[in-house]
Design a protein around this motif. Structure first.
Motif, short mmCIF file in Angstrom:
data_model
loop_
_atom_site.label_atom_id
_atom_site.label_comp_id
_atom_site.label_asym_id
_atom_site.label_seq_id
_atom_site.Cartn_x
_atom_site.Cartn_y
_atom_site.Cartn_z
N LEU A 1 14.68 0.89 -11.11
CA LEU A 1 13.42 0.17 -11.22
C LEU A 1 13.15 -0.59 -9.93
CD1 LEU A 1 11.23 -0.34 -13.42
CD2 LEU A 1 12.43 -2.46 -13.93
N ASP B 1 7.26 -0.44 -8.91
CA ASP B 1 7.08 0.03 -10.29
C ASP B 1 6.51 -1.09 -11.16
OD1 ASP B 1 8.22 2.51 -9.67
OD2 ASP B 1 10.25 1.83 -10.20
N ILE B 2 7.07 -2.28 -11.02
CA ILE B 2 6.63 -3.42 -11.82
C ILE B 2 5.17 -3.76 -11.53
CG2 ILE B 2 6.97 -5.88 -12.24
CD1 ILE B 2 9.98 -5.36 -11.68
N TYR B 3 4.82 -3.79 -10.24
CA TYR B 3 3.46 -4.18 -9.90
C TYR B 3 2.44 -3.08 -10.20
CZ TYR B 3 4.31 -8.83 -8.29
OH TYR B 3 4.60 -10.16 -8.28
N ARG C 1 1.71 -4.22 -13.65
CA ARG C 1 1.01 -5.51 -13.66
C ARG C 1 -0.44 -5.36 -13.18
NH1 ARG C 1 3.71 -10.63 -11.18
NH2 ARG C 1 2.59 -11.62 -12.91
N MET D 1 7.48 -7.82 -17.98
CA MET D 1 7.43 -7.75 -16.52
C MET D 1 7.73 -9.12 -15.90
SD MET D 1 6.65 -4.60 -15.67
CE MET D 1 7.74 -4.17 -17.03
N ILE E 1 11.50 -9.77 -16.03
CA ILE E 1 12.24 -9.04 -15.01
C ILE E 1 12.09 -9.72 -13.66
CG2 ILE E 1 12.31 -6.89 -13.68
CD1 ILE E 1 11.84 -5.35 -16.18
N LEU E 2 10.87 -10.10 -13.31
CA LEU E 2 10.65 -10.75 -12.02
C LEU E 2 11.33 -12.11 -11.95
CD1 LEU E 2 6.90 -9.81 -11.45
CD2 LEU E 2 8.87 -8.99 -10.13
N THR F 1 15.03 -10.38 -10.16
CA THR F 1 14.54 -10.12 -8.81
C THR F 1 15.31 -10.94 -7.79
OG1 THR F 1 12.34 -9.79 -9.75
CG2 THR F 1 12.49 -10.03 -7.37
N GLN G 1 2.10 -8.68 -4.84
CA GLN G 1 2.92 -7.52 -4.49
C GLN G 1 3.15 -7.46 -2.99
OE1 GLN G 1 1.44 -3.72 -5.79
NE2 GLN G 1 3.15 -2.59 -4.89
N VAL H 1 14.90 -5.32 -7.38
CA VAL H 1 15.38 -5.59 -8.73
C VAL H 1 16.88 -5.31 -8.76
CG1 VAL H 1 15.16 -5.01 -11.17
CG2 VAL H 1 13.15 -4.93 -9.68
#
Length: 251
Positions: free
Chosen positions: A99, A103-105, A108, A178, A181-182, A186, A234, A244
């Protein structure tokens, strides 16, 4: 009758019985807190040995779908998986995936502007005051890398709280996931050094402008502000070489 793929592992008898119990709970339309049958009734109902029933119940308890209480009035009851547990389980699934922050953004940037637009004009003054209180926690730029890290985590709480008000439970869950995770997973190769005043100022200004749009019911402005906020965030994250890390999420 369709055959299972040859590489699909054979499920244990307790696992299959656990599925049968879940199907029975659904068929009976039981709700959280409803009492489940006792062990003797389970043995008779599902035609399985005591050991198999006990192991099936242990599996369901591990999944959070069954809770047990001892003493007077005790027994087994229908449980409900908490959001915290669901986020932890999903996060632990992604432990084995590569990940990335991109991917996260990607998620988002697709979801958060829509949530912001959907909430414009719908939040109470108490809801808006809660968001304003969060922004006030980083009213001044950080003086140390540690404080900057704390401010970043606090700013993510803003998004988690905003998502909590969404009528779409799935959207709310994904955004809060999300954010977790951040917050928790992160790491930054540049370790916030030197301090990034532009990141603090941009994030805070976006959130202040968003609160105003939400209060005044300006849905399209809320969508635009959040979209720009996500794109800017981002860019800063990638500039700080954020990544991550591999770690399990605690429940």
């Amino acid at each position: 009758m369709p055959r299972k793929p040859a590489n699909e592992p054979k499920r244990s008898r307790p696992a299959r019985v656990a599925d049968q119990i879940k199907d029975w709970v659904v068929a009976q339309r039981l709700k959280k807190g409803d009492r489940l049958p006792g062990e003797a009734e389970m043995i008779e109902r599902f035609g399985m040995a005591k050991g198999t029933i006990r192991e099936a119940m242990r599996l369901l308890e591990a999944q959070g779908l069954v809770t047990t209480r001892t003493g007077p009035g005790g027994g087994s009851f229908v449980g409900e998986v908490s959001e915290e547990r669901a986020r932890a389980l999903l996060g632990n699934y992604f432990y084995f995936k590569d990940l990335t922050v991109a991917d996260i953004y990607q998620i988002r940037r697709a979801l958060e502007p829509e949530v912001a637009a959907s909430l414009a004009g719908k939040l109470s003054e108490a809801d808006l005051a809660e968001l304003e209180a969060l922004v006030s926690q980083y009213a001044a730029p950080a003086a140390t890398p540690e404080e900057e890290r704390e401010q970043h985590v606090d700013s993510l709480k803003f998004h988690a709280v905003l998502a909590r008000h969404s009528d779409n439970a799935l959207l709310a869950f994904l955004i809060r996931f999300m954010a977790q995770i951040l917050s928790d997973l992160t790491v930054y190769r540049k370790l916030y050094a030197p301090h990034n005043r532009e990141l603090w100022e941009s994030g805070r200004n976006h959130q202040i402008a968003l609160i105003a749009a939400l209060r005044e019911g300006r849905a399209e402005d809320a969508r635009t502000i959040m979209a720009d906020h996500m794109a800017t965030a981002q860019r800063f994250m990638e500039a700080q070489e954020a990544e991550v890390m591999k770690r399990f999420i605690a429940e």
